[in-house]
Design an enzyme around this catalytic site. Sequence first.
Site, short mmCIF file in Angstrom:
data_model
loop_
_atom_site.label_atom_id
_atom_site.label_comp_id
_atom_site.label_asym_id
_atom_site.label_seq_id
_atom_site.Cartn_x
_atom_site.Cartn_y
_atom_site.Cartn_z
CB ALA A 55 1.12 10.95 0.37
NE ARG A 90 7.30 4.41 1.76
CZ ARG A 90 5.91 4.19 2.34
NH1 ARG A 90 5.60 4.73 3.36
NH2 ARG A 90 5.20 3.26 1.87
CD GLN A 202 0.16 0.80 6.23
OE1 GLN A 202 -0.51 -0.38 5.84
NE2 GLN A 202 1.07 0.97 5.47
CG ASP A 243 0.81 7.11 -1.17
OD1 ASP A 243 -0.21 6.37 -0.86
OD2 ASP A 243 1.68 7.35 -0.45
CG ASN A 253 -4.28 4.73 -1.52
OD1 ASN A 253 -3.70 5.55 -0.80
ND2 ASN A 253 -5.41 4.06 -0.75
O1 MRU Z 1 2.92 3.11 2.78
P1 MRU Z 1 2.03 4.28 3.48
O2 MRU Z 1 1.30 3.74 4.78
O3 MRU Z 1 2.53 5.30 3.57
O4 MRU Z 1 0.70 4.49 2.63
C1 MRU Z 1 -0.21 5.30 2.96
C2 MRU Z 1 -1.20 5.51 1.97
O5 MRU Z 1 -1.63 4.58 1.02
C3 MRU Z 1 -2.29 6.77 2.02
O6 MRU Z 1 -3.57 6.19 1.78
C4 MRU Z 1 -1.77 7.90 1.19
O7 MRU Z 1 -0.46 8.08 1.47
C5 MRU Z 1 -2.65 8.86 1.60
S1 MRU Z 1 -2.23 9.83 2.89
C6 MRU Z 1 -3.30 11.12 3.18
#
Ligand code: MRU
Length: 365
Positions: A55, A90, A202, A243, A253
């Site tokens: 995010a 997104r 991830q 997020d 999240n």
């Molecule tokens: O789909 P992504 O990789 O963008 O998702 C990221 C997450 O779910 C993280 O936990 C969230 O953005 C917090 S980032 C500090």
Amino acid sequence: MKVAGEPRRTIWLNDDGWSVSIIDQTRLPHSFEIAALTSLEDAALAIEVMQVRGAPLIGATAAYGICLAMNEDPSDEALDAACARLARTRPTAINLLWALDEMTAVIRNRPRDARREAVYARAAEICDADVDTNYRIGALGHTLIAECAGGKEGATVNVLTHCNAGWLATVDWGTALSPIYQAHDAGIDVHVWVDETRPRNQGAALTAWELGQHGVPHTIIVDNAGGHLMQHGQVDMCIVGTDRTAANGDVANKIGTYLKALAAYDNGVPFYVALPSSTIDWTVSDGVRGIPIEERSASEITRMSGRTGDGTVVEVDISAPGSPAANYAFDVTPARLVSGLITERGICPASAEGLSALFPERTSD
Ligand code: MRU
């Protein structure tokens, strides 16, 4: 944080004073590659295809996307078109819309010839503020890990995390991983259970990589292992990112976070969520019903990529051709399952009252 011993951020302005560089996260962990962003469309695509993700980093990239648009055409029409393009990339991470609002505020009512300089200055401020904010989150979260270590008389503190909320998800430090880095640097014996985080992995690809670069002990587990580990006393606390956090403390999240929170609740394991205040959506009072959940391509589930023995990265099918798949990218954990929100201003209960006490200026939204 460092890569091969060299300090890095995830996004930066190049020496030419206008183009931007990012770490291309679609190439990790197999290769470390830098990509250049030279247009609004480059920035929008980088967010869409997840060369950048997380995010806070999505917000920072959107800010530089506006800079690149204004570099070409500083008109109101170009600004509106750039905001519309970036906002579509997104839907769940609210930092994206937050950054677009911040950038728009800098441009409106400013003469065209002063806009370019102003937006680049604001984007740089957003990036620097993100680093500072995440450092503060880490310093506060570190105290939770230190308390836990004290209670265990110095034995290893096992922290479970989901997805990647480390420095790769921000400009630097990370949110959920910042307390872990700071605890590790302070000499606390901390070990991280890293959920692999299907379908894009991830955790396995990014979190494990960045923890490894910093020398933090960690172990990758499949997404379904957390409940078992918690039942057997092998998790002292969970720390995840978010997020979008609703004004009532519900947190969106990466998909699967909710199930981890349920398992933590059932086993009396503290479940913390770390976030900068730019992740709070004060307009949503019920996160479970009000936060939009991104749905991504089914192919992220039915196909997988990996490195073969000869070093080539290949994609393979992992299901029968034509099998339908549904790819919900996020879920919402109700506030009642969250032990506390770690923000840059302090740690508060996950509730409207808890958030209002830390951010009294925002309660009237
Ligand atoms: O789909 P992504 O990789 O963008 O998702 C990221 C997450 O779910 C993280 O936990 C969230 O953005 C917090 S980032 C500090």
